[in-house]
Design an enzyme around this catalytic site. Structure first.
Site, short mmCIF file in Angstrom:
data_model
loop_
_atom_site.label_atom_id
_atom_site.label_comp_id
_atom_site.label_asym_id
_atom_site.label_seq_id
_atom_site.Cartn_x
_atom_site.Cartn_y
_atom_site.Cartn_z
N LYS A 79 -1.58 5.20 8.59
CA LYS A 79 -0.78 5.27 7.35
C LYS A 79 -1.70 5.48 6.14
O LYS A 79 -1.46 6.36 5.31
CB LYS A 79 0.01 3.96 7.18
CG LYS A 79 0.73 3.86 5.85
CD LYS A 79 1.25 2.46 5.54
CE LYS A 79 1.67 2.39 4.09
NZ LYS A 79 2.12 1.06 3.67
N THR A 120 0.87 -1.18 0.00
CA THR A 120 0.00 0.00 0.00
C THR A 120 0.90 1.22 0.00
O THR A 120 1.64 1.44 0.96
CB THR A 120 -0.89 0.02 1.26
OG1 THR A 120 -1.66 -1.17 1.30
CG2 THR A 120 -1.82 1.23 1.24
N LYS A 122 -7.70 1.67 -3.13
CA LYS A 122 -7.36 1.24 -1.76
C LYS A 122 -7.49 2.40 -0.77
O LYS A 122 -8.10 2.25 0.29
CB LYS A 122 -5.93 0.69 -1.77
CG LYS A 122 -5.31 0.47 -0.42
CD LYS A 122 -5.62 -0.87 0.16
CE LYS A 122 -5.07 -0.97 1.58
NZ LYS A 122 -5.52 -2.14 2.28
P1 NAD Z 1 5.92 -5.87 7.26
O1 NAD Z 1 6.67 -4.74 7.86
O2 NAD Z 1 5.58 -7.06 8.09
O3 NAD Z 1 6.71 -6.41 5.95
C1 NAD Z 1 7.46 -5.60 5.09
C2 NAD Z 1 8.76 -6.34 4.82
O4 NAD Z 1 9.52 -5.63 3.85
C3 NAD Z 1 9.63 -6.44 6.08
O5 NAD Z 1 9.86 -7.83 6.38
C4 NAD Z 1 10.92 -5.70 5.68
O6 NAD Z 1 12.09 -6.29 6.22
C5 NAD Z 1 10.88 -5.84 4.17
N1 NAD Z 1 11.72 -4.86 3.49
C6 NAD Z 1 11.78 -3.51 3.67
N2 NAD Z 1 12.67 -2.97 2.81
C7 NAD Z 1 13.17 -4.00 2.07
C8 NAD Z 1 14.14 -4.09 1.03
N3 NAD Z 1 14.78 -3.01 0.57
N4 NAD Z 1 14.41 -5.31 0.51
C9 NAD Z 1 13.79 -6.41 0.96
N5 NAD Z 1 12.86 -6.39 1.97
C10 NAD Z 1 12.57 -5.20 2.50
O7 NAD Z 1 4.59 -5.24 6.63
P2 NAD Z 1 3.28 -6.02 6.16
O8 NAD Z 1 2.28 -6.02 7.24
O9 NAD Z 1 3.67 -7.29 5.49
O10 NAD Z 1 2.74 -4.98 5.06
C11 NAD Z 1 3.32 -4.87 3.77
C12 NAD Z 1 2.49 -3.91 2.95
O11 NAD Z 1 1.15 -4.38 2.88
C13 NAD Z 1 2.42 -2.49 3.54
O12 NAD Z 1 2.48 -1.57 2.49
C14 NAD Z 1 1.07 -2.47 4.25
O13 NAD Z 1 0.52 -1.18 4.35
C15 NAD Z 1 0.25 -3.36 3.34
N6 NAD Z 1 -0.90 -4.01 3.99
C16 NAD Z 1 -0.77 -4.58 5.21
C17 NAD Z 1 -1.88 -5.18 5.81
C18 NAD Z 1 -1.77 -5.82 7.17
O14 NAD Z 1 -2.82 -6.12 7.76
N7 NAD Z 1 -0.57 -6.08 7.68
C19 NAD Z 1 -3.12 -5.21 5.14
C20 NAD Z 1 -3.20 -4.65 3.86
C21 NAD Z 1 -2.08 -4.04 3.29
#
Ligand code: NAD
Length: 294
Positions: A243, A93, A168
């Site tokens: 966010k 997102t 979204k």
């Molecule tokens: P998260 O923080 O658990 O996962 C993100 C991952 O990206 C982390 O493990 C981090 O180490 C990795 N990362 C960051 N920079 C990186 C790089 N340069 N190279 C490789 N890996 C890298 O977050 P999440 O909950 O998995 O969410 C991910 C996305 O999905 C976000 O944009 C969030 O807004 C969206 N989202 C989350 C949810 C939810 O309920 N968690 C629901 C809908 C959408």
């Protein structure tokens, strides 16, 4: 079956990559955090030494990262190593501008691309029941659809580059506003001596009906599966709602749209977050509203 690179194996990306493996795809992933890499490895994801390494030989590259700056940085890093014809998909997102920037980077390398953010949370990621909102041209969307179907149950083509992110943030602005509205109604009912169940029984079958009330009720009792029954454990954390509300406000400012309730909802979630409640489910906002009462 496709050869897929999956970058960002966190709470969402880890189980999504696991579902691609279950569907028979060959998945190579990368994450900066060792624990995320280990969890994905346990799901059958091969782990590469770097993001650029993971895309070697891939037909499809998927990113699932925290924010727009990460997506633009990772796409800039890997695109030189991506083979001709590879489909680029971002499921994070992010703000609409960063999404369009990522599409432009792919276009510069003559690669098809899709922005495909999700709703459905970690539960949906694990169960492969996510909803994907996709932006990109028809050909890129048609190529992405069967891949996304291994991770979700509803795939909607919303329009051109950035349209998935636009859908979204508009949806989540409705959600943030409506959750505050429903919570205010319960807080007022409490002051008026009206029971939670009575308000629920009336509003859920009247004009106050909405998803925040009937599927995600912010008080315990009426909807047994809602996080209110589990001490507001997420669910969908208030920090993530903040966010998304900020993203909608950035987009409103940039486009000139008037969204006064969206702006107010962002302020309320910001105060909740500053009070140390960012890790609480977003429906816990009712506790904050009660704390303002006199
Ligand atoms: P998260 O923080 O658990 O996962 C993100 C991952 O990206 C982390 O493990 C981090 O180490 C990795 N990362 C960051 N920079 C990186 C790089 N340069 N190279 C490789 N890996 C890298 O977050 P999440 O909950 O998995 O969410 C991910 C996305 O999905 C976000 O944009 C969030 O807004 C969206 N989202 C989350 C949810 C939810 O309920 N968690 C629901 C809908 C959408």
């Amino acid at each position: 079956m496709a050869t897929i690179a999956f970058i960002g194996l966190g709470n969402m990306g880890g189980p999504m990559a696991g579902n691609l493996v279950k569907a028979g795809h060959k998945v190579t992933g990368f994450d900066l955090v060792p624990a995320s890499r280990d969890a994905a490895r346990a799901e059958g994801v091969a782990i590469a030494a770097s993001a650029a390494d993971s895309v070697k030989g891939a037909d499809v590259v998927i990113t699932m990262l925290p924010a727009g700056k990460h997506v633009v940085a990772v796409w800039s890093e890997v695109l030189p190593a991506v083979a001709k014809g590879t489909l680029m998909i971002d499921c994070s997102t992010v703000d609409v501008d960063s999404a369009r920037q990522a599409h432009a980077l792919a276009a510069k390398s003559a690669l098809p691309s899709v922005d495909a953010p999700v709703s459905g949370g970690v539960g949906g990621a694990k169960a492969a029941t996510l909803t994907f909102m996709a932006g990109g041209d028809a050909k890129a969307f048609a190529a992405a659809k069967p891949i996304l179907e291994a991770m979700g149950k509803k795939i909607v083509h919303c329009g051109d580059a950035g349209a998935g992110q636009a859908a979204k943030i508009c949806n989540n602005m409705i959600l943030g506003i409506s959750m505050i509205g429903v919570s205010e109604a319960f807080a007022l009912a409490e002051k008026l001596g009206l029971s939670h169940q009575a308000l629920f029984d009336v509003a859920s079958t009247s004009s106050g009906q909405c998803w925040s009330l009937t599927s995600y009720c912010p008080v315990p009792g009426p909807v047994p599966a809602s996080p209110a029954n589990n001490d507001y454990k997420p669910g969908f954390a208030a920090a993530l709602m903040l966010k998304d509300l900020r993203l909608s406000q950035d987009a409103a400012k940039a486009s000139g749209a008037a969204t006064p309730l969206g702006a107010h909802a962002a302020e309320i979630y910001e105060a909740f977050d500053k009070a140390g409640q960012g890790g609480v489910d977003f429906s816990g906002i009712i506790r904050y509203l009660r704390s303002l009462a006199h």
